[in-house]
Scaffold this active site. Structure first.
Site, PDB file in Angstrom:
ATOM      1  N   SER A   1       0.813  -1.311   0.037  1.00  0.00           N
ATOM      2  CA  SER A   1      -0.021  -0.007  -0.061  1.00  0.00           C
ATOM      3  C   SER A   1       0.803   1.327   0.069  1.00  0.00           C
ATOM      4  O   SER A   1       0.257   2.240   0.221  1.00  0.00           O
ATOM      5  CB  SER A   1      -0.950   0.069   1.033  1.00  0.00           C
TER       6      SER A   1
ATOM      7  N   ARG B   1       2.929 -13.769  -4.671  1.00  0.00           N
ATOM      8  CA  ARG B   1       3.910 -14.309  -3.344  1.00  0.00           C
ATOM      9  C   ARG B   1       3.008 -14.590  -2.290  1.00  0.00           C
ATOM     10  O   ARG B   1       1.805 -14.816  -2.254  1.00  0.00           O
ATOM     11  CB  ARG B   1       4.678 -12.932  -2.944  1.00  0.00           C
TER      12      ARG B   1
END
Length: 411
Positions: free
Chosen positions: A161, A283
């Protein structure tokens, strides 16, 4: 017979030691290759072999692994994500060079470019927010007008973010665009900004290994305009139909992006039109997700990821079904951390699995509006969702800290 080595390209300040320990439990000798091994304190603390090498250079990594192969049998290679997740891409290329199990580096590279990811998902008919790509302030302004306010304005490449903001009016769009383009934000390449429709609704994340959805987590965030996580809960309180819809869209994402090897986490918002994909991350979910999955289901994602990377059979079967939740600690102001405490009392609450602080007293606190704002976590688990929440709240209430204002320099 030479020792079997497991190579880690770069490290991880919170999860790195877990990978090291999991590799050792599997009888492997872990070796970390890093541009700056000193940034990972656990390497020196645990006397882990670490080698300084330019991890942005495929040639340098291949040469170093070739040198190591004279001493060790290289059983597998894995890369940790960085701000631009380039280490995962490079590690995948090294795996291909040595004919070792690994992800498709081209798929990861495409996925890490959020604009390219959006295009591929849109072409496959996956539900996503409306989006536009912009390179300058004028294009950002035009894109926001086309999509309609409020919009999300964020870098086209990045994670955690960082640089992501909800902009509710034209002034906020201009302000955040100026921040991104003024040199305050660090770009891995030329600036490219993604402007997106704000998908409103509860947030969930599907955690996947290979082509199997391991679990779906409910994620609560602090209030906008930034996107800082407040709590994670496994499993999310979903109906069977809602779970199936998220799982089905997740598998559509894997097909659209050419993924399906190893770990993936996919963020959703449940909107009026159902699950909408916010982002696909090629991931493993970051701290404390692996710990929550192990508490909730008895599945050790880190160990199973390593098994896959060394070509061994993995085991993704659930051993039990509990509810595990993590409360992330976030300061409400900037300044110097005077003190932080209560961890011992919180850890003593029955049902608390872990209490960890990421910072120490006297640390400067400068909130960024992203994952770097977290200063610790509390984790609880029990067979009952309501009980887990009650345990978590009780423990979190026992933790406190004090932040003093920054001194006025020169006065």
């Amino acid at each position: 017979m030479s020792r079997r080595a497991f190579i880690l390209v770069e490290g991880h300040k919170l999860m790195g030691l877990q990978y090291i320990q999991a590799a050792q439990r599997l009888g492997l000798h872990p070796i970390t290759l890093s541009a700056d091994p000193g940034q990972y304190e656990y390497l020196a603390a645990e006397s882990i072999e670490a080698i300084s090498v330019d991890t942005d250079s495929l040639g340098s990594l291949i040469r170093e692994c070739s040198r190591l192969s004279a001493t060790y049998e290289i059983a597998g290679i894995a890369g940790f994500s960085r701000a631009d997740e380039s280490a995962c891409v490079t590690a995948g290329k090294v795996c291909r060079h040595f004919d070792l199990p690994g992800p498709n580096p081209d798929s990861i590279e495409r996925c890490c470019d959020k604009y390219t990811q959006r295009q591929l998902l849109a072409e496959a008919g996956v539900p996503i927010p409306a989006f536009r790509l912009a390179a300058n302030a004028g294009e950002v302004e035009d894109a926001a007008a086309e999509i309609g306010l409020p919009v999300i304005v964020k870098p086209a490449v990045g994670s955690g973010s960082v640089g992501v903001r909800l902009c509710r009016n034209v002034d906020e769009v201009a302000e955040h665009t100026t921040y991104l383009l003024s040199g305050s934000h660090i770009w891995p390449s030329s600036p490219r900004i993604l402007v997106e429709e704000f998908a409103q609704g509860p947030q969930y994340t599907a955690h996947i290994m290979g082509n199997e959805v391991i679990g779906i987590e409910a994620a609560d965030l602090h209030p906008p305009p930034h996107f800082v996580f407040h709590q994670f809960t496994f499993s999310a309180p979903l109906t069977d139909d809602e779970h199936k819809r998220i799982a089905d869209v997740s598998l559509s994402c894997l097909r659209a992006l050419g993924l399906g090897w190893g770990p993936t986490c996919i963020e959703f918002r449940w909107t009026k039109r159902g699950p909408v994909v916010i982002e696909v991350n090629p991931r493993l979910g970051g701290t404390p997700i692996p710990q929550l999955v192990q508490l909730a289901y008895g599945i050790d994602l880190i160990t199973e990821h390593i098994k896959l990377a060394i070509g061994e059979e993995w085991d993704l079967r659930r051993k039990h079904s509990h509810t595990a939740a993590a409360r992330l600690l976030v300061p409400d102001r900037n300044g110097i951390l005077d003190w932080i405490g209560g961890d011992s009392r919180a850890a003593a609450v029955p049902g608390v699995a872990d209490v960890k602080f990421y910072v120490e007293s006297k640390t400067p606190i400068v909130r960024k509006g992203d994952y770097r704002d977290h200063i610790g976590h509390v984790i609880a688990a029990s067979p009952c969702p309501a009980r887990t929440e009650a345990i978590l709240q009780r423990a979190a209430d026992l933790i406190d800290w004090s932040i003093a204002p920054f001194p006025n320099v020169g006065k």
